[in-house]
Design an enzyme around this catalytic site. Sequence first.
Site, PDB file in Angstrom:
ATOM      1  N   LYS A 120       0.817  -1.211   0.000  1.00  0.00           N
ATOM      2  CA  LYS A 120       0.000   0.000   0.000  1.00  0.00           C
ATOM      3  C   LYS A 120       0.853   1.264   0.000  1.00  0.00           C
ATOM      4  O   LYS A 120       0.452   2.282  -0.549  1.00  0.00           O
ATOM      5  CB  LYS A 120      -0.964  -0.016   1.195  1.00  0.00           C
ATOM      6  N   LYS A 202      -5.705 -10.421  -7.975  1.00  0.00           N
ATOM      7  CA  LYS A 202      -7.020 -10.551  -7.354  1.00  0.00           C
ATOM      8  C   LYS A 202      -7.972  -9.503  -7.941  1.00  0.00           C
ATOM      9  O   LYS A 202      -7.554  -8.381  -8.228  1.00  0.00           O
ATOM     10  CB  LYS A 202      -6.848 -10.315  -5.845  1.00  0.00           C
ATOM     11  N   LYS A 205     -11.835  -3.646  -6.776  1.00  0.00           N
ATOM     12  CA  LYS A 205     -12.688  -2.514  -7.162  1.00  0.00           C
ATOM     13  C   LYS A 205     -11.859  -1.311  -7.594  1.00  0.00           C
ATOM     14  O   LYS A 205     -12.357  -0.416  -8.260  1.00  0.00           O
ATOM     15  CB  LYS A 205     -13.626  -2.153  -6.003  1.00  0.00           C
TER      16      LYS A 205
END
Length: 337
Positions: A120, A202, A205
């Site tokens: 991240k 994966k 969104k």
Amino acid sequence: MENTTEKKKIVYSAIQPSGTITLGNYLGALKNWVVMQEEGTHNCIYTLADLHTITVRQEPAKMRKNVLDAYASILACGVDVEKSIFFIQSHVHQHAELAWILNCYTQFGELSRMTQFKDKSAKHADNINAGLFTYPCLMAADILLYQADLVPVGADQKQHIELARDVAGRFNSLYSPTFTVPEGFIPKNGARVMSLQDPTKKMSKSDENVNACVSLLDSPDVILKKFKRAVTDSEARVAYGEGKDGINNLMGIYSVVTGKSMQEIEDEFAGKGYGDFKVAVGEAVIEELRPIREKYEKLIADKAYLEESYRKGAEIAERMAQRTLDKVMKKIGFIHK
């Protein structure tokens, strides 16, 4: 429901409302939430983890809409507030309070080894905040507040469960048994749904490619179009195997939605091309999601019912959480007011 917590094991699971809920969220987690709830063998506690979302900057109006949409979507998937405890994380202040305490029982080195922090940080290089670094402590607090026995996890969350276990064990050994040491488990019916455009990743969104991700609320036309455009390989044979990430992903989705085994799927599409198979997967997903989308439309229009549901969930969760927090604070030495 609270009276049965000693007899049944407690299952805790959470999902972030950081945008539209995806087919991956549904097949990987939410479908199992409903299965565990309906089996009735566990006490199920489910959370919409909105405190976790603010490690990334949020637009206030959009965040409020995302949380309400996600809450309604999860109810539409079949989570029943009469059978499970389902609440919005920020409505239960004990999560933030225990998170601070656990920050002080978690080592800097433990947090620095978290692979999600590294990932991240690379993705949000302009906002590497302290919350991004310490949010595994908040995740541990989420779980430990409810004395959870079991936490369903994907492969990418195993590290966080291990940390929660380590912190619980450390606190218990410093004082006396306070927290249940949770166990992570991978639900047998779950599916790890990958991107339709890059099946090595994966489904997410936040994917920039709109065709990579199917939303729970996509229209039938959009869903079919996305599956028709799904990346496959040049072999043109519906069979599970190495180097066939795209087809493996589509077969996994079709298997979970229809209940068919990989062998049954191979037999069904023997002699047929990928075009036929993609349409079949798309149509199966459309039918799986149709009742969810219809129920969502009714729920999102009934703001009073949504408010009643999340308030009820928060009240029950708060009573459970406070019991744990009181024990923790007493053992550390805080003076009770």
